[in-house]
Design a protein around this motif. Structure first.
Motif, PDB file in Angstrom:
ATOM      1  N   UNK A  81       0.820  -1.215   0.000  1.00 12.45           N
ATOM      2  CA  UNK A  81       0.000   0.000   0.000  1.00 12.45           C
ATOM      3  C   UNK A  81       0.855   1.267   0.000  1.00 12.45           C
ATOM      4  N   UNK A  82       2.061   1.167   0.504  1.00 17.92           N
ATOM      5  CA  UNK A  82       2.910   2.354   0.705  1.00 17.92           C
ATOM      6  C   UNK A  82       4.116   2.394  -0.228  1.00 17.92           C
ATOM      7  N   UNK A  83       4.627   1.202  -0.540  1.00 16.28           N
ATOM      8  CA  UNK A  83       5.826   1.142  -1.398  1.00 16.28           C
ATOM      9  C   UNK A  83       5.404   1.263  -2.861  1.00 16.28           C
ATOM     10  N   UNK A  84       6.326   1.668  -3.749  1.00 12.92           N
ATOM     11  CA  UNK A  84       5.950   1.829  -5.165  1.00 12.92           C
ATOM     12  C   UNK A  84       5.708   0.496  -5.886  1.00 12.92           C
ATOM     13  N   UNK A  85       6.063  -0.644  -5.269  1.00 10.54           N
ATOM     14  CA  UNK A  85       5.862  -1.956  -5.903  1.00 10.54           C
ATOM     15  C   UNK A  85       5.770  -2.994  -4.798  1.00 10.54           C
ATOM     16  N   UNK A  86       5.469  -4.241  -5.184  1.00 14.39           N
ATOM     17  CA  UNK A  86       5.328  -5.264  -4.139  1.00 14.39           C
ATOM     18  C   UNK A  86       6.618  -6.086  -3.981  1.00 14.39           C
ATOM     19  N   UNK A  87       6.589  -6.994  -3.017  1.00 17.01           N
ATOM     20  CA  UNK A  87       7.761  -7.801  -2.672  1.00 17.01           C
ATOM     21  C   UNK A  87       8.262  -8.634  -3.851  1.00 17.01           C
ATOM     22  N   UNK A  88       7.335  -9.254  -4.580  1.00 23.07           N
ATOM     23  CA  UNK A  88       7.768 -10.156  -5.653  1.00 23.07           C
ATOM     24  C   UNK A  88       8.488  -9.389  -6.766  1.00 23.07           C
ATOM     25  N   UNK A  89       7.972  -8.197  -7.075  1.00 28.21           N
ATOM     26  CA  UNK A  89       8.624  -7.399  -8.108  1.00 28.21           C
ATOM     27  C   UNK A  89      10.010  -6.944  -7.621  1.00 28.21           C
ATOM     28  N   UNK A  90      10.091  -6.554  -6.360  1.00 31.45           N
ATOM     29  CA  UNK A  90      11.390  -6.151  -5.815  1.00 31.45           C
ATOM     30  C   UNK A  90      12.390  -7.306  -5.931  1.00 31.45           C
ATOM     31  N   UNK A  91      11.948  -8.521  -5.572  1.00 32.39           N
ATOM     32  CA  UNK A  91      12.848  -9.682  -5.635  1.00 32.39           C
ATOM     33  C   UNK A  91      13.338  -9.894  -7.073  1.00 32.39           C
ATOM     34  N   UNK A  92      12.432  -9.723  -8.044  1.00 30.25           N
ATOM     35  CA  UNK A  92      12.829  -9.919  -9.453  1.00 30.25           C
ATOM     36  C   UNK A  92      13.855  -8.861  -9.865  1.00 30.25           C
ATOM     37  N   UNK A  93      13.627  -7.622  -9.475  1.00 37.04           N
ATOM     38  CA  UNK A  93      14.558  -6.554  -9.849  1.00 37.04           C
ATOM     39  C   UNK A  93      15.919  -6.736  -9.168  1.00 37.04           C
ATOM     40  N   UNK A  94      15.882  -7.155  -7.925  1.00 35.02           N
ATOM     41  CA  UNK A  94      17.165  -7.380  -7.239  1.00 35.02           C
ATOM     42  C   UNK A  94      17.929  -8.497  -7.942  1.00 35.02           C
TER      43      UNK A  94
END
Ligand code: PLP
Length: 392
Positions: free
Chosen positions: A307-320
Motif C-alpha cells: 500500500x505504501x511502497x511503489x511496488x510489491x515484494x515479488x517485483x522487488x525480488x525480481x529486480x534485485x
C-alpha cells in the motif's frame, strides 16, 4: 537510465564464510583413515555443549533429524498434537507429521515473527503434548513465558534454534530453555558442516537415547566397534534412523566454533549499514532488534508494504535478481502450502499476522562472507529502484 553499475558476480544469498582452519581440518580428516562418526564428532559435541552451557549435545545429520529425534524421544505419536508456528521452514512441522501427531499452528507476533504465547495458549487441548518454538531470523522468543505455559499445561518445550546459535534470552543461551533444542549447520547457517545438526538437552537419558536412535538403534556405534576401543558386536535395541554426523562434517564444524562471536559482530556491522541505508524508503519495514537478549542476526528480513511502497515484494525480488543480488523468502507460511491445506484443512485467513509477513517479507543477503561494499551495493540498488530507476 540508472546511475547504478550492475555488479559482475552474483551476490549469493547465504554464502558461508569458512575459515582456512575448517578447510584444513576437513583435509586432515580425509587423510586420517576415519571418516565416519568418531573422535571428531565427540570433540565437536563437547565443544558445542560447552559453548551453549548445555549438559549434552548430540551431533546428527541435520536440524530436521534433531527435531524428529526430539519428538520421538519425548514419545510424541499418533493422537497427539504439537503446537508450532506457521512462519517457519517446512521441516519444523513435517517432523510432527512423521511422528503421526497433528501439527497445530498458532499465529505469530507481527513485529518479531515469533510465536505469540497467547495464541499458543488458545489452541492447547487435552491432546497437546509439546510446543515447538522457532527463534525466527535469530530473534529470541520470550522463553520465560513459553516455559510457564509448558509447565502449566504439562507440555514438553522444544526449541527450533536453526537461526539462533548465537542468541541469548535473559542471561541464558537459546537452546538451554527448552527440554530439547535443535540446531542447523545447513550451508546458509552461521556455522556450517555442509549439512548437519545438533540436538541439545539437559537430560542424560534423552541424550543417550538420541545417540542410539541416530544410528539405526544400535547398542554400539561404529567407532566403538572398529576402533581400538572396540568390541565388534552390537545389538539392535530399537528401530533407529540413519541420522549420524560424519567426522568430516564435525571437523569442519569444530574449526568454526571459535569464530562464532567474531562473525556475529561482523553481521551486526553489516546489519547497521542496511538499517542506515534503507531507513527512509517509503513502505519499507525494517527488521526489529531483539525485544530482550541477543539477536543472532541470521536473517535480515525486510517487509514491503504494497500500500505504501511503489511496488510489491515479488517485483522487488525480481529486480534485485536482475541487479545480481540473491534474496530469500522466510517464509511462505506453512498453512498456505497445499499439503497442510489438504491434510489438515488450513486456509488463508486463519493466521493473519503470519500471512502479512509471508506476503511481504524478503530476506536480503547477510553473512560474514560479505564485505561492507556488498551491503552498500544492495542499498544503492534499492534506493535507485525506489526512485523509479531501472537497474540491470
Ligand atoms: C527454522 C528452521 N528449522 C529447521 C530447519 C531445517 O534444518 P536442516 O536443513 O539442517 O535440516 C531449517 C533450515 O533451514 C530452518 O530454517
Amino acid at each position: 537510465m540508472s546511475g547504478v553499475r550492475v555488479r559482475q558476480d552474483f551476490l549469493i544469498f547465504g554464502a558461508p564464510r569458512l575459515p582456512e582452519e575448517a578447510i584444513a581440518a576437513v583435509v586432515e580428516t580425509l587423510r586420517s583413515g576415519w571418516l565416519g562418526t568418531g573422535p571428531r564428532v565427540a570433540a565437536f559435541e563437547e565443544a558445542f555443549a560447552r559453548y551453549l552451557g548445555a549438559p549434552h549435545a548430540v551431533a546428527v545429520g541435520s536440524c530436521t533429524a534433531a527435531l524428529h529425534l526430539a519428538l520421538k524421544i519425548l514419545g510424541v505419536g499418533p493422537g497427539d498434537e504439537v503446537v508450532t508456528t506457521p512462519l517457519t521452514f517446512a521441516a519444523t512441522a513435517n517432523v510432527i507429521v512423521h511422528t503421526g501427531a497433528r501439527p497445530v499452528f498458532a499465529d505469530v507476533d507481527e513485529r518479531t515473527g515469533n510465536l505469540d504465547p497467547e495464541a499458543v495458549a488458545a489452541v492447547i487441548t487435552p491432546r497437546t503434548r509439546a510446543i515447538i518454538v522457532v527463534h525466527y531470523a535469530g530473534r529470541p522468543c520470550p522463553m520465560d513465558r513459553f516455559r510457564d505455559l509448558a509447565e502449566r499445561h504439562g507440555l514438553f518445550l522444544i526449541e527450533d534454534a536453526a537461526h539462533a546459535l548465537e542468541a541469548w534470552y535473559r542471561g541464558r543461551k537459546i537452546g538451554t530453555w527448552g527440554d530439547m533444542a535443535a540446531f542447523s549447520f545447513y550451508p546458509t547457517k552461521s556455522l556450517t558442516t555442509g549439512e548437519g545438526g545438533m540436538l541439545a538437552t539437559a537430560r542424560s537419558e534423552w541424550a543417550e537415547r538420541a545417540r542410539v536412535l541416530r544410528l539405526h538403534g544400535l547398542s554400539r556405534d561404529a567407532w566403538k566397534r572398529y576402533s581400538e576401543e572396540g568390541a565388534i558386536d552390537y545389538e539392535v535395541v530399537e528401530p533407529g534412523f540413519k541420522y549420524n554426523m560424519t567426522d568430516i562434517q564435525a571437523a569442519m564444524g569444530l574449526a568454526q566454533m571459535s569464530y562464532l562471536e567474531r562473525w556475529l559482530e561482523r553481521r551486526a556491522r553489516l546489519w547497521t549499514l542496511y538499517q542506515e541505508g534503507l531507513r527512509d524508503l517509503p513502505g519499507l519495514i525494517l527488521p526489529p532488534e531483539a525485544t530482550e537478549g541477543v539477536h543472532a542476526r541470521h536473517l535480515y528480513t525486510i517487509r514491503v508494504d504494497p500500500g505504501e511502497a511503489p511496488f510489491d515484494r515479488d517485483r522487488l525480488a525480481r529486480w534485485l535478481h536482475q541487479a545480481r543480488i540473491g534474496t530469500g523468502i522466510h517464509y511462505k507460511a506453512l498453512h498456505l502450502h497445499p499439503f497442510y491445506q489438504q491434510a489438515y484443512g488450513y486456509r488463508r485467513g486463519m493466521f493473519p499476522r503470519a500471512e502479512r509477513i509471508s506476503d511481504q517479507t524478503l530476506s536480503l543477503p547477510l553473512t560474514a562472507h560479505m564485505e561492507e561494499e556488498d551491503v552498500l551495493y544492495v542499498v544503492e540498488v534499492m534506493r535507485a529502484l525506489w526512485r523509479g530507476e531501472a537497474v540491470g
